[in-house]
Structures are given as structure tokens and as C-alpha cells.
Design a protein around this motif. Structure first.
Motif, PDB file in Angstrom:
ATOM      1  N   ALA A  53       0.832  -1.210   0.000  1.00  0.00           N
ATOM      2  CA  ALA A  53       0.000   0.000   0.000  1.00  0.00           C
ATOM      3  C   ALA A  53       0.865   1.257   0.000  1.00  0.00           C
ATOM      4  CB  ALA A  53      -0.919  -0.013   1.212  1.00  0.00           C
ATOM      5  N   LEU A  54       1.997   1.215   0.718  1.00  0.00           N
ATOM      6  CA  LEU A  54       2.902   2.368   0.756  1.00  0.00           C
ATOM      7  C   LEU A  54       3.499   2.631  -0.623  1.00  0.00           C
ATOM      8  CD1 LEU A  54       4.377   4.517   2.404  1.00  0.00           C
ATOM      9  CD2 LEU A  54       6.111   2.802   2.966  1.00  0.00           C
ATOM     10  N   GLU A  55       3.867   1.573  -1.336  1.00  0.00           N
ATOM     11  CA  GLU A  55       4.409   1.745  -2.686  1.00  0.00           C
ATOM     12  C   GLU A  55       3.381   2.366  -3.624  1.00  0.00           C
ATOM     13  OE1 GLU A  55       5.730  -2.067  -3.888  1.00  0.00           O
ATOM     14  OE2 GLU A  55       7.424  -2.142  -2.479  1.00  0.00           O
ATOM     15  N   GLU A  83       3.190   6.073  -2.894  1.00  0.00           N
ATOM     16  CA  GLU A  83       4.339   6.803  -3.425  1.00  0.00           C
ATOM     17  C   GLU A  83       4.173   7.063  -4.923  1.00  0.00           C
ATOM     18  OE1 GLU A  83       6.632   8.108  -1.736  1.00  0.00           O
ATOM     19  OE2 GLU A  83       6.440   7.155   0.220  1.00  0.00           O
ATOM     20  N   ASP A  84       3.610   6.096  -5.639  1.00  0.00           N
ATOM     21  CA  ASP A  84       3.359   6.297  -7.072  1.00  0.00           C
ATOM     22  C   ASP A  84       2.358   7.422  -7.297  1.00  0.00           C
ATOM     23  OD1 ASP A  84       5.098   4.247  -7.605  1.00  0.00           O
ATOM     24  OD2 ASP A  84       3.528   2.714  -7.793  1.00  0.00           O
ATOM     25  N   TYR A  85       1.324   7.482  -6.447  1.00  0.00           N
ATOM     26  CA  TYR A  85       0.322   8.532  -6.612  1.00  0.00           C
ATOM     27  C   TYR A  85       0.895   9.906  -6.282  1.00  0.00           C
ATOM     28  CZ  TYR A  85      -3.487   5.273  -7.470  1.00  0.00           C
ATOM     29  OH  TYR A  85      -4.303   4.337  -8.028  1.00  0.00           O
ATOM     30  N   ILE A 121       3.880  10.883  -6.977  1.00  0.00           N
ATOM     31  CA  ILE A 121       4.590  11.295  -8.195  1.00  0.00           C
ATOM     32  C   ILE A 121       3.606  11.796  -9.246  1.00  0.00           C
ATOM     33  CG2 ILE A 121       6.056  10.464 -10.073  1.00  0.00           C
ATOM     34  CD1 ILE A 121       7.272   8.470  -8.079  1.00  0.00           C
ATOM     35  N   LYS A 122       2.480  11.092  -9.373  1.00  0.00           N
ATOM     36  CA  LYS A 122       1.482  11.493 -10.368  1.00  0.00           C
ATOM     37  C   LYS A 122       0.852  12.839 -10.010  1.00  0.00           C
ATOM     38  CE  LYS A 122       0.320   6.736 -11.656  1.00  0.00           C
ATOM     39  NZ  LYS A 122      -0.740   5.689 -11.674  1.00  0.00           N
ATOM     40  N   PHE A 123       0.634  13.068  -8.718  1.00  0.00           N
ATOM     41  CA  PHE A 123       0.076  14.359  -8.309  1.00  0.00           C
ATOM     42  C   PHE A 123       1.044  15.502  -8.625  1.00  0.00           C
ATOM     43  CE2 PHE A 123      -2.768  12.004  -5.230  1.00  0.00           C
ATOM     44  CZ  PHE A 123      -3.949  12.419  -5.829  1.00  0.00           C
ATOM     45  N   GLU A 124       2.344  15.256  -8.469  1.00  0.00           N
ATOM     46  CA  GLU A 124       3.325  16.282  -8.792  1.00  0.00           C
ATOM     47  C   GLU A 124       3.365  16.558 -10.291  1.00  0.00           C
ATOM     48  OE1 GLU A 124       7.013  14.991  -7.211  1.00  0.00           O
ATOM     49  OE2 GLU A 124       6.434  15.288  -5.107  1.00  0.00           O
ATOM     50  N   GLN A 125       3.198  15.496 -11.107  1.00  0.00           N
ATOM     51  CA  GLN A 125       3.188  15.680 -12.555  1.00  0.00           C
ATOM     52  C   GLN A 125       1.972  16.477 -13.012  1.00  0.00           C
ATOM     53  OE1 GLN A 125       3.394  11.663 -13.991  1.00  0.00           O
ATOM     54  NE2 GLN A 125       5.623  11.488 -13.645  1.00  0.00           N
ATOM     55  N   LEU A 126       0.894  16.412 -12.237  1.00  0.00           N
ATOM     56  CA  LEU A 126      -0.314  17.155 -12.588  1.00  0.00           C
ATOM     57  C   LEU A 126      -0.108  18.662 -12.514  1.00  0.00           C
ATOM     58  CD1 LEU A 126      -3.381  15.339 -10.989  1.00  0.00           C
ATOM     59  CD2 LEU A 126      -2.908  15.689 -13.398  1.00  0.00           C
ATOM     60  N   SER A 164     -11.694  15.874 -14.565  1.00  0.00           N
ATOM     61  CA  SER A 164     -10.312  16.342 -14.641  1.00  0.00           C
ATOM     62  C   SER A 164      -9.348  15.222 -14.261  1.00  0.00           C
ATOM     63  CB  SER A 164     -10.114  17.541 -13.719  1.00  0.00           C
ATOM     64  OG  SER A 164     -10.255  17.131 -12.371  1.00  0.00           O
ATOM     65  N   PRO A 165      -8.087  15.283 -14.702  1.00  0.00           N
ATOM     66  CA  PRO A 165      -7.092  14.259 -14.316  1.00  0.00           C
ATOM     67  C   PRO A 165      -6.905  14.160 -12.799  1.00  0.00           C
ATOM     68  CG  PRO A 165      -6.289  15.567 -16.157  1.00  0.00           C
ATOM     69  CD  PRO A 165      -7.551  16.216 -15.702  1.00  0.00           C
ATOM     70  N   PHE A 166      -7.011  15.305 -12.093  1.00  0.00           N
ATOM     71  CA  PHE A 166      -6.877  15.250 -10.626  1.00  0.00           C
ATOM     72  C   PHE A 166      -7.993  14.431  -9.994  1.00  0.00           C
ATOM     73  CE2 PHE A 166      -8.574  17.210  -6.701  1.00  0.00           C
ATOM     74  CZ  PHE A 166      -7.619  16.734  -5.818  1.00  0.00           C
ATOM     75  N   GLU A 167      -9.220  14.618 -10.497  1.00  0.00           N
ATOM     76  CA  GLU A 167     -10.343  13.853  -9.948  1.00  0.00           C
ATOM     77  C   GLU A 167     -10.167  12.360 -10.186  1.00  0.00           C
ATOM     78  OE1 GLU A 167     -13.882  17.200 -10.337  1.00  0.00           O
ATOM     79  OE2 GLU A 167     -13.526  15.782 -11.975  1.00  0.00           O
ATOM     80  N   VAL A 168      -9.612  12.026 -11.345  1.00  0.00           N
ATOM     81  CA  VAL A 168      -9.352  10.605 -11.629  1.00  0.00           C
ATOM     82  C   VAL A 168      -8.340  10.035 -10.644  1.00  0.00           C
ATOM     83  CG1 VAL A 168      -8.440   8.992 -13.335  1.00  0.00           C
ATOM     84  CG2 VAL A 168      -9.928  10.865 -14.073  1.00  0.00           C
ATOM     85  N   LEU A 169      -7.249  10.775 -10.434  1.00  0.00           N
ATOM     86  CA  LEU A 169      -6.233  10.308  -9.489  1.00  0.00           C
ATOM     87  C   LEU A 169      -6.776  10.251  -8.064  1.00  0.00           C
ATOM     88  CD1 LEU A 169      -2.914  12.035 -10.614  1.00  0.00           C
ATOM     89  CD2 LEU A 169      -3.467   9.610 -10.673  1.00  0.00           C
ATOM     90  N   ARG A 170      -7.548  11.249  -7.683  1.00  0.00           N
ATOM     91  CA  ARG A 170      -8.130  11.270  -6.336  1.00  0.00           C
ATOM     92  C   ARG A 170      -9.012  10.061  -6.100  1.00  0.00           C
ATOM     93  NH1 ARG A 170     -11.705  16.385  -5.185  1.00  0.00           N
ATOM     94  NH2 ARG A 170     -12.958  15.351  -6.793  1.00  0.00           N
ATOM     95  N   ASN A 171      -9.855   9.726  -7.064  1.00  0.00           N
ATOM     96  CA  ASN A 171     -10.730   8.559  -6.920  1.00  0.00           C
ATOM     97  C   ASN A 171      -9.924   7.268  -6.856  1.00  0.00           C
ATOM     98  OD1 ASN A 171     -12.961  10.226  -6.965  1.00  0.00           O
ATOM     99  ND2 ASN A 171     -13.321   9.970  -9.173  1.00  0.00           N
ATOM    100  N   GLU A 172      -8.872   7.179  -7.658  1.00  0.00           N
ATOM    101  CA  GLU A 172      -8.045   5.964  -7.639  1.00  0.00           C
ATOM    102  C   GLU A 172      -7.345   5.796  -6.293  1.00  0.00           C
ATOM    103  OE1 GLU A 172      -5.356   6.191 -10.872  1.00  0.00           O
ATOM    104  OE2 GLU A 172      -6.896   5.885 -12.431  1.00  0.00           O
TER     105      GLU A 172
END
Length: 711
Positions: A488-490, A493-495, A497-502, A546-554
Motif C-alpha cells: 500500500a505504501l508503494e 508513493e506512485d500517486y 509522483i502522479k500528483f506532482e506531474q499534474l 479532470s485528471p486530478f479527480e481521476v487520481l483522487r478517486n483511484e
């Protein structure tokens, strides 16, 4: 044995040989039926170790929580001690000539916990500031002379001579008493300070050369205001000779000082306020360290924890009593559950599981959780589990490992869910982690409406708030040491990175959308067409996620899966009965005493307590051989609001005559003599003391009934 002799003499008779009474140890109460089939002594040893761990951990927690307050209090006392020693000009600026330094210590209404705080304060004072620290309680200071006597005795270590007593000339020097006066205290203090300076003129000590005298009033509100006023007035006259410092232990509010002391007295005090942490914060820390942790093998069920928390919130706010309730649950569990020998460290639990007797294996087969586990197995496996003891021992070791893994995954995920939801509006899953923990222990939390509303609110969080909360969850998962928590921690950490790319992509997308909108609006059109264009733009925006909403839901879906996988109730785990104590009724009966019910049971059914066969009767009846108070109580139940004492006495005399075996046709039957009259008066007095009847002014020969019905 008798001896006749003309002359006086001394005769020795050897006592008859008696069997030596066996001394029963505490561990023997854990052995059922005289056989050690349930590992009684081992259970007692494990229980004792856990009990000592609870005591040690709570004391350390108490010291840590009070450290900041006690350190500030010590600095306050040291500041005035230094000023008194220096006798510099700034002494007058710090306090006027007759001011007494006073620390108002607001500790809260959790009075049972105050003793631990004052004990810690006294120990710290004696270690680093002064050996002259005296604790005073209101119950031992009923008058000014008693207050002075307690202060002098505890400081000087000798008896104090009160005015009404005269000194015995035959007393030795060690037994000599001093007069009960503040002047005697001044003379003693000067002598002690001189001796201290002469003995160690060049040595450096942690204690000051002129140590202050600290008087701690533990329960300030309970003291007689008049006694306090007189004592403060007397002490203010000697403040230049005695370095006195007061500590007021206040349970309610600092304004109590103004209510109890008039301005003429309170102006003689240089008061500084010190506030302790609230008792709810203390409780949250204790629960966090002792209950919401996988390191402590003993666990509480949801109902038992709810009982302890309810007693805390609705009765005394005492963390000390909460810990005592936890210790009682621990003792009850290890005493009543033979398989609690497996509730220990992993290595010891596996060792005991390997050496289980046939009787213990049968107890395992009778556990409801193990029976459900057997029913879920294949037919061949079921036969093995029901017939082979060795196979049960092997499976038992595996199940104990699984139960330990369950706890190691449960608590980090619980803390993460609490971190996510504790800041939501209206706290759908509770503000404290104990509320969420109780809910998870009793049911599948993801099936509740509160959980659904919490997840809906989480899906509305802004990016900054969501990322900061997820980082807190990542810190919690780092403390976990299982494959599930590391996985779960890994993912988290991936998310991140994705939030920073957003951040880089969101600005470009926003510029493109604004340019498209501007082009649509610049087309020449009428008012109707403009309205239609604006509606289409709004619909297009609302449908597009939006891409942020997609990441937030994931990211939230990851936590939702973790909750559904690891926050299942412990009843679903085989052998959970080994670690969990779930008899909330027993605990409530011990801790939430109902004295009126117990008294009524004793008066209605004396056999319940006395265990005398002559007192056995049918329901609703009382034997005529019962104690007088039981007979009087039963007779008073047949009366109305006012009871005629003479009628009550005659009815009692009739029952007492039947108990004596008198003939009902005789003249003596039911006659009131002096003995019966005295017994009746005593029984009525006892009922009045217990609160069942009271005297009334309406009729002089009547008493008023205060209760209705029996148990």
C-alpha cells in the motif's frame, strides 16, 4: 482438660495434632478443579506480566503528558527561590513585601488522577529544588490549629504541642513536642539552614542554600475558606523570614480563588496559573498506547471498551479508573478462559500450543470461531480436525500466526482511516480513534451509512488537503511491517509522483480551455445563440472529469480496498477468543455498582447472602427466621405513603412470636415486650439510615415511606 491441685502450679498441655492449614497463593485461584489442565500458574504469570506492563506504561505516559506543566511549575518555584536567596533589589519588583508566590494548578475534574500528578510534583521538588514539600488535604485540616499541626509535623518530623495539652516532663528528647505556631517553624527553619551551610560550605548541590517551603493544597475547593484566609494572613506576616510558596490544586476553575478568598486576602498572593492537559487527551493517549496497538496481546471487544469509555465519560473522567477497569478485564479474562495461556508473545504462544493437553484441544474445538473454521474446510480436513489432536495443535499454531498478522494489518489501516476522516465536517466516523475502533470491532464498517458519507466527502477534497492527508497515511504505513502495508505504501508513493506531474499539466490544459471558450464567445450571434453556447460549455465542463479527480478517486479506492480487506471484525478470525475479552456484563456489574438493588436483594432474599437453609422461602415471602431488618422491610412494603409505627410494631411482634415458636392461641403470642420493642426500633433506625423511611411532621406517630417496590 482439667487439673486439680492443692497448690498453685504451671501445667503444660500439648495441643491436639491438627492438619496444617494450606496457604493458598494467588496463582492457585487460576487452577480449575485442582488440576493444572488449564495452565493455571502459567496464565497467572502471563497476567501478572501484562498487569505490570500496564502500570509501567501508564506511569510513563502520565509523566510525559505532565512534563511540560511540571517543568514550568519548577521554573516558577526556582525563580522565586533565587530571588529570596539573593535579597536583591529586584525582589521587591517580583513581589511586594507581604506577597506569597502561589501556583494555581488547574488539573480538571478527574480528581482520582490528581494523586499521581501531586506525587510526581513532590518527587521533582525534592530532587531538584527543596526537601521541604508538604501535601495537605481538606479532610485533615478541619481547623486552623489542625492545619498548622500538619504543616509543622510533616516539615519538622516531630510531634506538635497544641494549646489544650501540656508537655509531659518525663518525655525523652526524641519525644519532645514543639508548640503549634508559625514562630516555632521560623526558628526551626533558621536552624536547619545554618546546619546545611556549615556542613557543606563549598560543595555544590542540586538543592538551593535556602530551600523554600512548598505547601501543596491538593483539593483547594474542599478547604474551609475561613481557615485558608486566616492561614494566609498569618503566613504573609512571616514571608520575609520564611520562603513560603503555595500550590493550589484546583479541579474546577481559577475563579474559585476569587470566590473563596476576599480581595484583602487574595491580594497577598502572587498568583500564576498553570493548566494541565484535559483528561480526554490523557485517555486518548492511553488508548493509543495500550489498546490500539498490536504490541499488547490482550484485546477488548467493542462492548467491553464501550463500557469502560462510558464510565469514563459519564461518571468520573478518571484515566486511573479506566486503567483499573482494563486491569479488571485482564484479570477476568485470564481467570475465566483456560486458553488464555496462548495470549502472550508469539514464541511463547507457539510453545504452549505445541504442548496442549487433550482437554485443552477439546476446549479449542468448542470455540465458536474454531467451529466456523472447521465448517468451512473440506470433508477430509474436517475429520482430521475433529479426531486428531496433533493436527489441531499444528493448525492452532498456524491460526495464531494468522491472528497476529491480522492485528499487524488492522491497526495501521485503522489509523489511516482515522487520519482521513477525523477532519471531515460533522465527523461521520467519529472525532476520536476509539469511536472508529469500536465501530470496526462490532460490524463491517464499509456497510454503514457513515462510511459512505465519509467517502463522498473525501472525494470532494482539494488537492493540497488530500495530498497532505495521504502523506500522513504514508508515515503510518511506514511503521507497519507486513507485505500488505508495504505494498500500500508503494502505491501511495506512485500517486504522489502522479500528483506532482499534474502541476505542470494542469496549467497548460487550463490555458487551452480558456482559449477555446474565448473563440466560442467571439463568434457573432444573437442572445438566444449566446445562451445556448454557454449552456453547452457548462455541460461539457460538468461531464468532463479532470485528471486530478481521476487520481483522487483511484487513491481513495486503494484505501477503500484496504478497509474492506483488513478492517473486518475480529469475530471472523479463528481463535479470537484467546485474546479478546467480551463479557461486558460482568465488567459492568463489577465497575457500575448498583447499591440500592443489592440492598433490596439482601432485604427481600436474605438467603442470597447469608446462605442459611432456614431462610429459603417461596418468591415474595420472607421467613420468620430472617433478620429483624428483613422482616420490618417486608412489612413496610405492605403500607402506603405514611406508616403507623404502632401498627408496624404489632405486625412485627406477631412475626417475631411465630419465629420463637409460640402457640398462636396463647396470650403471649404477638405481645410486645421490651426486647421486641428494642429490636423493632433498631430495625426501623437501620431502614431510616438506608433511606427507606423518614420521620414526618404530618403525624408524630408515623413515618413516611421513601421508596416503592422491591427487586
Amino acid at each position: 482438660m482439667a487439673t486439680s491441685s492443692v497448690s498453685k502450679g504451671c501445667f503444660v498441655f500439648k495441643p491436639a495434632s491438627k492438619k496444617r492449614k494450606r496457604v493458598v497463593g494467588a496463582e492457585d485461584y487460576f487452577v480449575d478443579g485442582g488440576e493444572d489442565s488449564g495452565y493455571g500458574k502459567e496464565r497467572f504469570s502471563i497476567c501478572k506480566r501484562l498487569w505490570e506492563k500496564i502500570n509501567t506504561d501508564t506511569e510513563v505516559l502520565q509523566d510525559e503528558l505532565n512534563k511540560k506543566m511540571l517543568d514550568s511549575l519548577l521554573e516558577f518555584i526556582k525563580k522565586y527561590t533565587t530571588s529570596f536567596e539573593s535579597r536583591a533589589d529586584d525582589w521587591a519588583s517580583l513581589m511586594r513585601a507581604s506577597e506569597i508566590p502561589t501556583a494555581a494548578l488547574v488539573l480538571g475534574v478527574n480528581v482520582p488522577d490528581h494523586d499521581m500528578t501531586f506525587q510526581s510534583l513532590t518527587d521533582l521538588l525534592k530532587e531538584s529544588v527543596t526537601p521541604f514539600a508538604v501535601s495537605l488535604q481538606a479532610k485533615e485540616c478541619s481547623a486552623l490549629k489542625n492545619l498548622m499541626q500538619r504543616v509543622l509535623e510533616r516539615l519538622m518530623g516531630v510531634g506538635v504541642l497544641l494549646e489544650e495539652y501540656e508537655e509531659d516532663p518525663g518525655m525523652s528528647l526524641a519525644q519532645k513536642r514543639v508548640s503549634c505556631s508559625i514562630n516555632a517553624l521560623c526558628q526551626w527553619y533558621k536552624t536547619v539552614v545554618k546546619k546545611h551551610i556549615v556542613k557543606s560550605p563549598g560543595k555544590k548541590s542540586s538543592l538551593s542554600a535556602s530551600p523554600p517551603i512548598v505547601l501543596i493544597f491538593k483539593d483547594f475547593e474542599a478547604f474551609n475558606p475561613r481557615i485558608l484566609q486566616d492561614f494566609i494572613l498569618i503566613c504573609s506576616r512571616y514571608i520575609q523570614e520564611l520562603p513560603l510558596i503555595f500550590v493550589f490544586g484546583i479541579a474546577t476553575s481559577p475563579s474559585t480563588i476569587q470566590h473563596m478568598l476576599p480581595h484583602s486576602v487574595s491580594s497577598l498572593l502572587c498568583i500564576e496559573l498553570f493548566q494541565s492537559l484535559s483528561c480526554t487527551q490523557h485517555l486518548a493517549t492511553v488508548i493509543d498506547k495500550l489498546i490500539v496497538t498490536s504490541e499488547f496481546p490482550f484485546k477488548l471487544s467493542g462492548k467491553v471498551l464501550q463500557v469502560l469509555v462510558s464510565i469514563f465519560l459519564y461518571h468520573d473522567f478518571s484515566v486511573r479508573n479506566f486503567v483499573k477497569g482494563l486491569q479488571l478485564a485482564l484479570l477476568e479474562h485470564f481467570h475465566s478462559q483456560p486458553l488464555s495461556v496462548l495470549c502472550c508473545e508469539k514464541r511463547d504462544a507457539l510453545h504452549y500450543a505445541e504442548k496442549l493437553s487433550h482437554q485443552d484441544v477439546e476446549l479449542i474445538r468448542q470455540l465458536p470461531s474454531f467451529m466456523r473454521f472447521v465448517e468451512a474446510q473440506e470433508p477430509q480436513e474436517q475429520v482430521q480436525l475433529l479426531t486428531s489432536d496433533e493436527h489441531v495443535k499444528t493448525v492452532c499454531q498456524k491460526l495464531l500466526k494468522d491472528l497476529r498478522k491480522y492485528h499487524k494489518n488492522y491497526y495501521p489501516i485503522l489509523r489511516c482511516l482515522h487520519t482521513l476522516t477525523s477532519s471531515l465536517p460533522k465527523y461521520p466516523l467519529g472525532k476520536q480513534i476509539r469511536e472508529l475502533h469500536i465501530s470496526c470491532l462490532e460490524k463491517n464498517i464499509w456497510e454503514t451509512n457513515e462510511y459512505e458519507s465519509a467517502m463522498q466527502l473525501l472525494r470532494l477534497l482539494a488537492k493540497d488537503e488530500l495530498v497532505s492527508t495521504l502523506r500522513k497515511c504514508a508515515d503510518i504505513l511506514k511503521s507497519g511491517n507486513t507485505k500488505k502495508t508495504r505494498s500500500a505504501l508503494e502505491q501511495l508513493e506512485d500517486y504522489f509522483i502522479k500528483f506532482e506531474q499534474l502541476d505542470n499539466l494542469s496549467a497548460d490544459n487550463l490555458d487551452e480551455e480558456e482559449a477555446t471558450s474565448q473563440k466560442d464567445l467571439q463568434i457573432k450571434t444573437d442572445l438566444f445563440q449566446l445562451q445556448k453556447t454557454l449552456l453547452e460549455m457548462e455541460t461539457r465542463r460538468s461531464k468532463k472529469i479532470s485528471p486530478f479527480e481521476v487520481l483522487r478517486n483511484e487513491a481513495l479506492d486503494v484505501f477503500d480496498d484496504l478497509v474492506r480487506s483488513h478492517l473486518i471484525p475480529p469475530e471472523t478470525q479463528p481463535l479470537y477468543e484467546v485474546c479478546y475479552y467480551s463479557f461486558s456484563g460482568v465488567l459492568r456489574r463489577h465497575l457500575n455498582a448498583t447499591p440500592r438493588t443489592s440492598i433490596q436483594t439482601a432485604l427481600n432474599h436474605p438467603f442470597y447472602y447469608l446462605q442459611n437453609e432456614n431462610l429459603k422461602t417461596d418468591t415474595g415471602m420472607v421467613s420468620n427466621a430472617a433478620p429483624d431488618i428483613c422482616i420490618a422491610y417486608k412489612l413496610h412494603l405492605e403500607c402506603g405513603r405514611l406508616i403507623n409505627l404502632f401498627d408496624w410494631l404489632e405486625a412485627y411482634a406477631t412475626v417475631a412470636s411465630a419465629a420463637e415458636g409460640k402457640d398462636p392461641d396463647s396470650d403471649e403470642y404477638g405481645k410486645v415486650d421490651e426486647v421486641k420493642h428494642a429490636r423493632f426500633i433498631q430495625a426501623v433506625s437501620e431502614l431510616e439510615f438506608l433511606g427507606f423511611v423518614k420521620s414526618t411532621k404530618q403525624k408524630t406517630d408515623h413515618v413516611a415511606r421513601l421508596t416503592w417496590g422491591g427487586c
